[in-house]
Design an enzyme around this catalytic site. Structure first.
Site, PDB file in Angstrom:
ATOM      1  N   TYR B 442       0.815  -1.224   0.000  1.00  0.00           N
ATOM      2  CA  TYR B 442       0.000   0.000   0.000  1.00  0.00           C
ATOM      3  C   TYR B 442       0.851   1.279   0.000  1.00  0.00           C
ATOM      4  O   TYR B 442       2.036   1.226   0.247  1.00  0.00           O
ATOM      5  CB  TYR B 442      -1.092  -0.022   1.067  1.00  0.00           C
ATOM      6  CG  TYR B 442      -0.782  -0.026   2.536  1.00  0.00           C
ATOM      7  CD1 TYR B 442       0.453   0.242   3.066  1.00  0.00           C
ATOM      8  CD2 TYR B 442      -1.827  -0.301   3.437  1.00  0.00           C
ATOM      9  CE1 TYR B 442       0.661   0.244   4.432  1.00  0.00           C
ATOM     10  CE2 TYR B 442      -1.618  -0.306   4.806  1.00  0.00           C
ATOM     11  CZ  TYR B 442      -0.372  -0.030   5.292  1.00  0.00           C
ATOM     12  OH  TYR B 442      -0.173  -0.014   6.633  1.00  0.00           O
ATOM     13  N   GLU B 443       0.211   2.353  -0.334  1.00  0.00           N
ATOM     14  CA  GLU B 443       0.910   3.632  -0.582  1.00  0.00           C
ATOM     15  C   GLU B 443       1.985   3.471  -1.650  1.00  0.00           C
ATOM     16  O   GLU B 443       3.015   4.147  -1.608  1.00  0.00           O
ATOM     17  CB  GLU B 443       1.511   4.212   0.707  1.00  0.00           C
ATOM     18  CG  GLU B 443       0.590   4.270   1.906  1.00  0.00           C
ATOM     19  CD  GLU B 443      -0.719   5.005   1.654  1.00  0.00           C
ATOM     20  OE1 GLU B 443      -0.779   5.778   0.697  1.00  0.00           O
ATOM     21  OE2 GLU B 443      -1.675   4.771   2.402  1.00  0.00           O
ATOM     22  N   GLY B 444       1.716   2.630  -2.623  1.00  0.00           N
ATOM     23  CA  GLY B 444       2.674   2.389  -3.702  1.00  0.00           C
ATOM     24  C   GLY B 444       3.525   1.173  -3.411  1.00  0.00           C
ATOM     25  O   GLY B 444       4.244   1.132  -2.414  1.00  0.00           O
TER      26      GLY B 444
END
Lengths: 591, 591
Positions: B442-444
Site C-alpha cells: 500500500y501507498e505504492g
C-alpha cells in the site's frame, strides 16, 4: 479462486529430457515395466485427481480449518477432505511407491515425487496427511519386523490407515536428546508409552479407521541424551491377532493448534497415557529409524516448496497477463486497450522469472534427488547403489533447505504481483504465503538442514556426496564446453563449482580449529550449495531443451529463464561466500 | 502474548547522538522550545501510552478484527480500539506535529516519526487510522482554503474527526489515470461525487463523529488520464455553517475486506452516490495534493516497517535467550542447564543481528529523513530549505521501499527463531509476518517506489537529492577517514558510495537510449540505494556511539551490529549491481 493445472509438460521434460529417467529406471531391478508409457499414464491420472478433487478444496479447507471436539477428543477435517482421501486410497495412491510385497505398486520414487508435487500444489494442507503416512511406511519397510509389517505396514500401504511421526515435545524440538516420553516394558514384549507430544501432524483426524503413531521415547535403562532414544509403534486402536481392530489404545489428541496456515492439516497435542506400543528397531537406536522417516519427509517438504511456488506462479502469471495497469515505459504496447497488461513492466517479469527459475529448476533438482533414491534401492551394482545413496543423503538438506526458502520468496513475489489485491483473502495468494511459511520450520528448520549438510554430510562423512556431485558437474562442464547451445552457461557454472569446492575446504579447515565456525557458516553454505546446484540443473535443462519435444516457445522460455537465473540469481553466491568467510567473529554475542 | 517496550534509549541515541537533532531543531523557526527536555518528555509519555494502552490490544485486535454491519453500513472496530483512540485524541497526539494555528502543537516531524514508530510497534492495525488522518491533515494544511482549514482541518488536528485517502478503484490501482469517479459541479460551488473506491483504510469505523474523505475524481471537463484528476473533500456528515454536523452525506461503506493481516484496520469499499464534496486545490491538479498526502504516508509506512520489525526483534531476542535447545558446537556453555539457550548458536545470532541491523539502522535513516522535513518547513535559509526538501523527496522512496522490504525479512527471521512455535498463533510472531505483508503493497508497491526513485527523483529531477546525499556521505568519509573509531567502516562506505554514483550514471545513460532499462533496473537500484544509505547511518552510529551516553554494552552492540552489517548485508549491493547491469535483455517476455 485460484487456478491449478498440473505442469505435465514440464514434468515430462524434467523426467525424460533432462534426467533421462526412462533409461535409468528400466534398467533397475524390477523396473522393466517402468517405461515412459506407464509413467505418463500415472502422471495423467494424478493430474486429473489433483486438479479435480484436491485443488478445489484448497481455499475452503483454509477457511474451515480442522475442528477439535474436546468431549470425544476427535478432529473433524474440512468438508471434502475425508472423501478426497477415500478416493486417494481407492486409487491406489497411498501405495504408489511402496514395495509390492506389502501391497504397493513398487513404482519409482521419482514418479512419487512428481505426483507428490501435484498433491501439494493442489492442496498443501491435505497433502500433509499422506506425507506422514509415507514416512511411517518407509520406517516400517526398513526397520519393522515381519509381524509389524504384516500388521501395521500393509494397512498403511493400502491407505486404510494413516501414520504419524511423534517426535517433538514442549521442551524438545530440534533437540530430541531432551525428550522425556517413557516406554516401559510389559511381560508380553509390548511397552507402556507415556508422555506428551506436540506438533503432531495428522495425529488425529477422520480419514481412516486407525492411525499408526511412530513415537520416540526412552526405555527405563536408556542412556541420557540422543543415544537413549527408542522408536515405538503405538496404534490409535490396538490390533487383534487376526489384524482386526481391537480396543482403543491409551493415546488421544488433547488439542489442536491454531496456526498461521495449513489450517486443513490437524496439528495435534498427543497424550500417551500408558499406551500399548511395540519397539521398532533396536532399543536406544530409534534415531536411525527416525532418520529413515525424516529423510523421506524432508525430500517431501522440499517438494512442498516447489509445489506451492508452482501454483503461486500459475496464478500470478495469469493475473499479470490479464490485469491492465499503466503503460510500458517505451510507449503503449496495446494502445487499443485502456492500459497495458502488467507483463509489459520489466519488474513484473523479474518477479515472474524469479518464480519460474526456482520452480522449474527446483523440479529438476528434486526429481534428480528422488531418482538417486531409486538407484540406491534397486541398482544391480552395489557401488552404484552406495554412490547414489551418498549423493541423495547429501542432496536432501539442500533440496529441503533451498526449495523451502525459495518458496518464501516465490510466494511473496507472486502476492506482490497482485498488489493490494494479493493481500485480500478472496484472491487466494495470501493463503499460499501463509501455507508456505511452515515448510522452513518443520522436519528440521533451515538452520538444522544447514548443520546436517555442513556438519554431517561434509564434515563427518568427508563430503562423499559432494565429491560425487562436483565430479558429475565437472564432467558435464568438460563434455559440453564447446556445445553452442549451452556453452554460455558452462563458464560461470564451472567457476561456481570450483568455488564451491574451495569454499568447502576452507570452511572445513576453519571448523577444525573452531567448531563454532560451522554454525556461523552453515546456512550461508546451504544457500551457496543450493544456488550452484540449481545452476547445474539449469545448464542441463538448456542442453536438454534443444532436442526435446518442447514447443519452440517453451524452448525459448527455458533459455530465457536460465539466462535470468545465471545473471540475476546466481550472483547471490558471492554474498554467501562473503558471509562464510566473515566467520563467527562477525556473529558475536548479542548484547 | 508478545512483549513491547519502547526502545527509548535507542531513539534518543538516534535523535541526539547520531543526528544532533537538538541543535538542528532549536535553531529552526519556532523551534526555540524544542529542547531535549521537551522531546524526552513527549517520548516518555508516548512510551507509556503505547506500551500500556495500544500494545495489549494488538493480539485481540487481530483475533476479533473489524465487523461490518450491512444494514447500517457501519463498522465496529475490535474491543478497546475506540477507547484507545479517545485517549489518543485527549492526549493531544492527533495534532502533535500540526501547525499551532490549526490547534496543533507544532512539534517536530522527527519527533512525530519516533512516536509513530511506537504506535506501530504497539499496534500496527490501530496505527493506520491516525496515519490516514495525518495524510489528510498534511493535504489540508498545504492545499486547503481558509474555510476548508477551519471546517475540516481543525477537527482532524484535535482528533475529533479522522481522515482517509480515497484513491484506488477496482480498475485503477497503481494507475490512477484510469480512475472513473466523477465530480459534477453544483450551483453553490460544491460538487456531487459519484463512484466506487476500494481499499479505503479507515473508510468507516466507530472512532469519531465524522470522517473527512479526500477523494480523487474527474470533473466533467477533465482531460483524460492522470492530468484530469481533481481532489475533493467529502465528509461523512455534512457540516453546517457554524461547524456543527449536518445531515449524512451520500457516501457509505459497502463492505470491508477480509485480509491476511492488519485485521483491526477497516479496509472499506466506499460508495459515493452524488455525495457533496468541495474541491481542494485547483481543478485537474489533484495529484499534487495527493502527493502531499502520499509523501507523508509513505514515510509513515516506512516507519511501520521499522516498527513491526522492532517488536518482532524484541520478542525473538527474548525467546532466544530463554529457550534452551541443543549445546554450543564448541561444548556446553551452561553445563548446569539441560541445554544451552538458543543464543549460543551462531545462526540464531545471525538472525538476531539481521533484525537489529535493519531496525536500528532504519530508525536512524527514517529519523534523518523526517528531520529533513523539519528543515524544509522551518529553516530560515531558503536554500537550506530547498536542499532539505530535495533530500527528503529523494529519501522517501528509499525509506519506504527498503524498510518495508526489510520488515519482510526481519519478521520472517524473528518467526524462524521460534521454530515451529513461531507458526502457532498464540506466540504472536505469525501476526507480525501477516501484518507486515501489507506494507510493501500500500501507498505504492515496492516497484512503484523504485520507479519514483529512479524515474522521477533521479531522471526527471536530475538526481538533485542524490547529489546532496552523496556529497554529505563523501564529506563524512573524508572528515573521519583517520578516526580510529570508525575508519574500518569508512573504506567500504566510500567505495560503495562511489559505486552508487557510477551505477546511477550508467543506468541513466542506458535509460536514455531505452526507457525500458529504467523498469528493469529500478527495484535493484532501490535496494542498492537503500543498502548504501544504511551503511552510511551505521558508520555514523559507530562514530556517535563513542561519545554517547550509551552503556558500554550498548556501545559494543552498535559496533558489533555495524560490523555484521558491513560484512554480511552490505555485500548484497553486488548482486543488485549485477542485476542492474544485466539490463532489460535478461527480462524478456515471459512465454
Amino acid at each position: 479462486m485460484t487456478i491449478y493445472k498440473a505442469p505435465l509438460n514440464d514434468m515430462r521434460f524434467a523426467l525424460y529430457d533432462v534426467l533421462g529417467a526412462e533409461a535409468v529406471l528400466t534398467r533397475l531391478e524390477g523396473g522393466e515395466a517402468h517405461s515412459r508409457d506407464l509413467l505418463d499414464a500415472v502422471l495423467d491420472e494424478a493430474a486429473r485427481f489433483n486438479e479435480q478433487v484436491l485443488a478445489p478444496l484448497n481455499a475452503s479447507g483454509d477457511q474451515e480449518g480442522c475442528v477439535y471436539d474436546k468431549a470425544t477428543a476427535t478432529v473433524t477435517t474440512p468438508k471434502g477432505f475425508k472423501e478426497a482421501y477415500r478416493q486417494y486410497a481407492e486409487g491406489g495412491w497411498a501405495g504408489l511407491t511402496a514395495h509390492e510385497k506389502f501391497g504397493g505398486q513398487g513404482l519409482p520414487a521419482v514418479l512419487g515425487a512428481m505426483t507428490k508435487e501435484m498433491i501439494d500444489s493442489a492442496n498443501l494442507a491435505w497433502g500433509i496427511y499422506p506425507l506422514l503416512s509415507h514416512g511411517a511406511t518407509d520406517a516400517l519397510e526398513h526397520h519393522g519386523t515381519e509381524w509389524q509389517q504384516e500388521t501395521f505396514l500393509k494397512p498403511l500401504v493400502d491407505g486404510r490407515w494413516t501414520g504419524t511421526m511423534c517426535l517433538t515435545e514442549p521442551q524438545a524440538g530440534s533437540d530430541l536428546g531432551l525428550l522425556k516420553t517413557r516406554a516401559e516394558p510389559n511381560a508380553d514384549g509390548s511397552y507402556r508409552v507415556s508422555g506428551t507430544k506436540i506438533f503432531i501432524s495428522a495425529g488425529e483426524h477422520d480419514f481412516s479407521e486407525n492411525i499408526v503413531h511412530l513415537v520416540l521415547a526412552r526405555l527405563p535403562d536408556a542412556p541420557a541424551g540422543s543415544r537413549g532414544i527408542s522408536m515405538l509403534i503405538v496404534p490409535k486402536f490396538k490390533v487383534n491377532k487376526d489384524g482386526s481392530l481391537g480396543e482403543r489404545n491409551a493415546v488421544a489428541a488433547g488439542a489442536i493448534e491454531h496456526k498461521m496456515g495449513i489450517k486443513g492439516s490437524a496439528t495435534c497435542v498427543m497424550n500417551f497415557d500408558g499406551a500399548e506400543g511395540w519397539l521398532i528397531g533396536p532399543a536406544h537406536k530409534g534415531l536411525m529409524a527416525m532418520f529413515t522417516m525424516m529423510n523421506a519427509a524432508r525430500l517431501g517438504v522440499g517438494i512442498q516448496g516447489l509445489a506451492v511456488s508452482e501454483r503461486a506462479l500459475q496464478n500470478s502469471l495469469n493475473y499479470a497477463r490479464e490485469r491492465l495497469q499503466m503503460r510500458a515505459l517505451s510507449g503503449p504496447a496495446f494502445p487499443e486497450k485502456p492500459a497495458d497488461p502488467l507483463t509489459v513492466h520489466p519488474d513484473v517479469r523479474r518477479m515472474l522469472l524469479t518464480q519460474r527459475a526456482f520452480v522449474e529448476g527446483g523440479r529438476v533438482l528434486a526429481a534428480y534427488a528422488a531418482l538417486q533414491g531409486d538407484i540406491e534401492s534397486r541398482d544391480t551394482d552395489p557401488q552404484v547403489r552406495k554412490n547414489a545413496g551418498e549423493l541423495l543423503s547429501f542432496l536432501i538438506p539442500i533440496v529441503k533447505g533451498l526449495l523451502t526458502e525459495a518458496a518464501q520468496e516465490c510466494t511473496k513475489e507472486a502476492l506482490q504481483i497482485f498488489g493490494g489485491h494479493g493481500y485480500i483473502a478472496e484472491h487466494g495468494m495470501e493463503q499460499f504465503v501463509r501455507d508456505a511459511r511452515i515448510i522452513t520450520l518443520y522436519e528440521g528448520t533451515t538452520g538444522i538442514q544447514a548443520l546436517d549438510l555442513l556438519g554431517r554430510k561434509i564434515m563427518q562423512l568427508q563430503g562423499a556426496g559432494l565429491k560425487h556431485f562436483l565430479n558429475e558437474i565437472s564432467t558435464f562442464c568438460q563434455t559440453h564446453a564447446d556445445n553452442d547451445t549451452v556453452k554460455a552457461f558452462i563458464g560461470p557454472l564451472a567457476v561456481a563449482t570450483k568455488t564451491w569446492g574451495d569454499v568447502t575446504q576452507a570452511v572445513a579447515q576453519r571448523a577444525q580449529a573452531n567448531p563454532e565456525e560451522l554454525g556461523a557458516a552453515a546456512v550461508d553454505y546451504l544457500y551457496f550449495s543450493g544456488y550452484v546446484s540449481l545452476a547445474y540443473v539449469w545448464a542441463r535443462s538448456v542442453l536438454a531443451a534443444g532436442d526435446s519435444s518442447l514447443s519452440a516457445n517453451d524452448k525459448q522460455a527455458k533459455r530465457d529463464t536460465a539466462t535470468f537465473y545465471f545473471t540475476r540469481i546466481l550472483p547471490r553466491i558471492h554474498v554467501h561466500k562473503a558471509a562464510i568467510e566473515a566467520g563467527v567473529a562477525t556473529l558475536p554475542e548479542v548484547l
